[in-house]
Design a protein around this motif. Structure first.
Motif, PDB file in Angstrom:
ATOM      1  N   PRO A 194       0.824  -1.206   0.000  1.00 57.50           N
ATOM      2  CA  PRO A 194       0.000   0.000   0.000  1.00 57.50           C
ATOM      3  C   PRO A 194       0.859   1.257   0.000  1.00 57.50           C
ATOM      4  CG  PRO A 194      -0.017  -1.023   2.155  1.00 57.50           C
ATOM      5  CD  PRO A 194       0.710  -1.962   1.236  1.00 57.50           C
ATOM      6  N   GLU A 195       0.355   2.273  -0.628  1.00 60.03           N
ATOM      7  CA  GLU A 195       1.069   3.539  -0.686  1.00 60.03           C
ATOM      8  C   GLU A 195       0.518   4.483   0.369  1.00 60.03           C
ATOM      9  OE1 GLU A 195       1.060   5.209  -4.564  1.00 60.03           O
ATOM     10  OE2 GLU A 195       1.617   3.328  -5.519  1.00 60.03           O
ATOM     11  N   ALA A 196       1.358   5.382   0.804  1.00 62.55           N
ATOM     12  CA  ALA A 196       0.934   6.360   1.794  1.00 62.55           C
ATOM     13  C   ALA A 196      -0.113   7.280   1.177  1.00 62.55           C
ATOM     14  CB  ALA A 196       2.127   7.176   2.266  1.00 62.55           C
ATOM     15  N   PRO A 197      -1.169   7.602   1.913  1.00 63.97           N
ATOM     16  CA  PRO A 197      -2.192   8.488   1.362  1.00 63.97           C
ATOM     17  C   PRO A 197      -1.656   9.912   1.198  1.00 63.97           C
ATOM     18  CG  PRO A 197      -2.602   8.081   3.676  1.00 63.97           C
ATOM     19  CD  PRO A 197      -1.460   7.194   3.270  1.00 63.97           C
ATOM     20  N   GLY A 198      -2.251  10.622   0.266  1.00 61.42           N
ATOM     21  CA  GLY A 198      -1.871  12.019   0.098  1.00 61.42           C
ATOM     22  C   GLY A 198      -2.251  12.796   1.345  1.00 61.42           C
ATOM     23  N   SER A 199      -1.351  13.637   1.818  1.00 62.26           N
ATOM     24  CA  SER A 199      -1.600  14.322   3.071  1.00 62.26           C
ATOM     25  C   SER A 199      -1.020  15.722   3.013  1.00 62.26           C
ATOM     26  CB  SER A 199      -0.949  13.535   4.216  1.00 62.26           C
ATOM     27  OG  SER A 199      -1.044  14.250   5.412  1.00 62.26           O
ATOM     28  N   SER A 200      -1.528  16.576   3.896  1.00 61.58           N
ATOM     29  CA  SER A 200      -0.973  17.924   3.998  1.00 61.58           C
ATOM     30  C   SER A 200       0.248  17.948   4.907  1.00 61.58           C
ATOM     31  CB  SER A 200      -2.042  18.881   4.525  1.00 61.58           C
ATOM     32  OG  SER A 200      -2.431  18.488   5.821  1.00 61.58           O
ATOM     33  N   THR A 201       0.523  16.825   5.587  1.00 65.96           N
ATOM     34  CA  THR A 201       1.693  16.728   6.469  1.00 65.96           C
ATOM     35  C   THR A 201       2.554  15.543   6.040  1.00 65.96           C
ATOM     36  OG1 THR A 201       0.398  15.398   7.994  1.00 65.96           O
ATOM     37  CG2 THR A 201       0.504  17.762   8.441  1.00 65.96           C
TER      38      THR A 201
ATOM     39  N   VAL B  91       5.890  10.351   6.778  1.00 66.13           N
ATOM     40  CA  VAL B  91       7.179   9.679   6.617  1.00 66.13           C
ATOM     41  C   VAL B  91       7.716   9.237   7.973  1.00 66.13           C
ATOM     42  CG1 VAL B  91       9.578  10.068   5.939  1.00 66.13           C
ATOM     43  CG2 VAL B  91       7.738  10.852   4.469  1.00 66.13           C
ATOM     44  N   MET B  92       7.555  10.082   9.005  1.00 62.99           N
ATOM     45  CA  MET B  92       8.040   9.744  10.330  1.00 62.99           C
ATOM     46  C   MET B  92       7.277   8.539  10.893  1.00 62.99           C
ATOM     47  SD  MET B  92       8.458  12.181  13.682  1.00 62.99           S
ATOM     48  CE  MET B  92       6.721  12.527  13.820  1.00 62.99           C
ATOM     49  N   VAL B  93       5.974   8.495  10.724  1.00 65.08           N
ATOM     50  CA  VAL B  93       5.171   7.380  11.231  1.00 65.08           C
ATOM     51  C   VAL B  93       5.519   6.093  10.502  1.00 65.08           C
ATOM     52  CG1 VAL B  93       2.819   6.468  11.351  1.00 65.08           C
ATOM     53  CG2 VAL B  93       3.283   8.797  12.089  1.00 65.08           C
ATOM     54  N   HIS B  94       5.646   6.152   9.173  1.00 59.56           N
ATOM     55  CA  HIS B  94       6.001   4.949   8.426  1.00 59.56           C
ATOM     56  C   HIS B  94       7.407   4.474   8.771  1.00 59.56           C
ATOM     57  CE1 HIS B  94       2.559   4.227   5.817  1.00 59.56           C
ATOM     58  NE2 HIS B  94       2.383   5.543   5.831  1.00 59.56           N
ATOM     59  N   GLY B  95       8.317   5.391   9.035  1.00 62.10           N
ATOM     60  CA  GLY B  95       9.659   5.006   9.465  1.00 62.10           C
ATOM     61  C   GLY B  95       9.636   4.303  10.807  1.00 62.10           C
ATOM     62  N   PHE B  96       8.823   4.815  11.750  1.00 59.54           N
ATOM     63  CA  PHE B  96       8.694   4.164  13.051  1.00 59.54           C
ATOM     64  C   PHE B  96       8.087   2.775  12.906  1.00 59.54           C
ATOM     65  CE2 PHE B  96       5.992   3.185  16.737  1.00 59.54           C
ATOM     66  CZ  PHE B  96       6.982   3.077  17.706  1.00 59.54           C
ATOM     67  N   LEU B  97       7.046   2.648  12.083  1.00 63.78           N
ATOM     68  CA  LEU B  97       6.418   1.343  11.897  1.00 63.78           C
ATOM     69  C   LEU B  97       7.366   0.347  11.242  1.00 63.78           C
ATOM     70  CD1 LEU B  97       2.816   2.343  10.835  1.00 63.78           C
ATOM     71  CD2 LEU B  97       3.565   1.399  13.013  1.00 63.78           C
ATOM     72  N   ARG B  98       8.188   0.802  10.287  1.00 61.61           N
ATOM     73  CA  ARG B  98       9.167  -0.102   9.669  1.00 61.61           C
ATOM     74  C   ARG B  98      10.252  -0.487  10.670  1.00 61.61           C
ATOM     75  NH1 ARG B  98       8.188   3.012   5.149  1.00 61.61           N
ATOM     76  NH2 ARG B  98       9.870   4.442   5.646  1.00 61.61           N
ATOM     77  N   LEU B  99      10.587   0.407  11.604  1.00 62.91           N
ATOM     78  CA  LEU B  99      11.578   0.100  12.623  1.00 62.91           C
ATOM     79  C   LEU B  99      11.029  -0.907  13.628  1.00 62.91           C
ATOM     80  CD1 LEU B  99      14.334   0.853  13.976  1.00 62.91           C
ATOM     81  CD2 LEU B  99      13.022   2.484  15.322  1.00 62.91           C
ATOM     82  N   VAL B 100       9.784  -0.715  14.042  1.00 62.04           N
ATOM     83  CA  VAL B 100       9.180  -1.578  15.047  1.00 62.04           C
ATOM     84  C   VAL B 100       8.782  -2.928  14.453  1.00 62.04           C
ATOM     85  CG1 VAL B 100       7.155  -1.817  16.530  1.00 62.04           C
ATOM     86  CG2 VAL B 100       8.396   0.308  16.492  1.00 62.04           C
TER      87      VAL B 100
END
Length: 88
Positions: free
Chosen positions: A15-22, A27-36
């Motif tokens: 799945p791709e990250a949804p378009g967002s205003s932030t 990117v920070m949340v997906h990085g944390f999830l990939r780390l965890v």
């Protein structure tokens, strides 16, 4: 509807990250999830014990974060109470 090879499934891109205003926050949340949780959930599981061991390995990052959180929830008020009650 064609099922294809059920024993060796072929998956499309993730799945791709949804378009967002932030985008920085996304990117920070997906990085944390990939780390965890760096690995995908194992699909081909043979027995219950193997399933539980694989599931614990899969969820290990979340379990460590939860243990650290519970430790802080318990220790921070306890240390604060000791400092408050035992002012020497």
């Amino acid at each position: 509807m064609e099922l294809g090879n059920i024993s060796q499934p072929v998956y499309g891109p993730g799945p791709e990250a949804p378009g967002s205003s932030t985008p920085g926050l996304v990117v920070m949340v997906h990085g944390f999830l990939r780390l965890v949780q760096p690995h995908a959930l194992p699909i081909a599981l043979r027995c219950l014990l193997f399933f539980l061991s694989q599931l614990l390995l899969y969820e290990l990052g979340f379990l460590v974060c939860m243990a650290i959180g519970l430790l802080f929830i318990i220790l921070v008020p306890l240390v604060g109470c000791c400092f408050c009650c035992c002012r020497c």
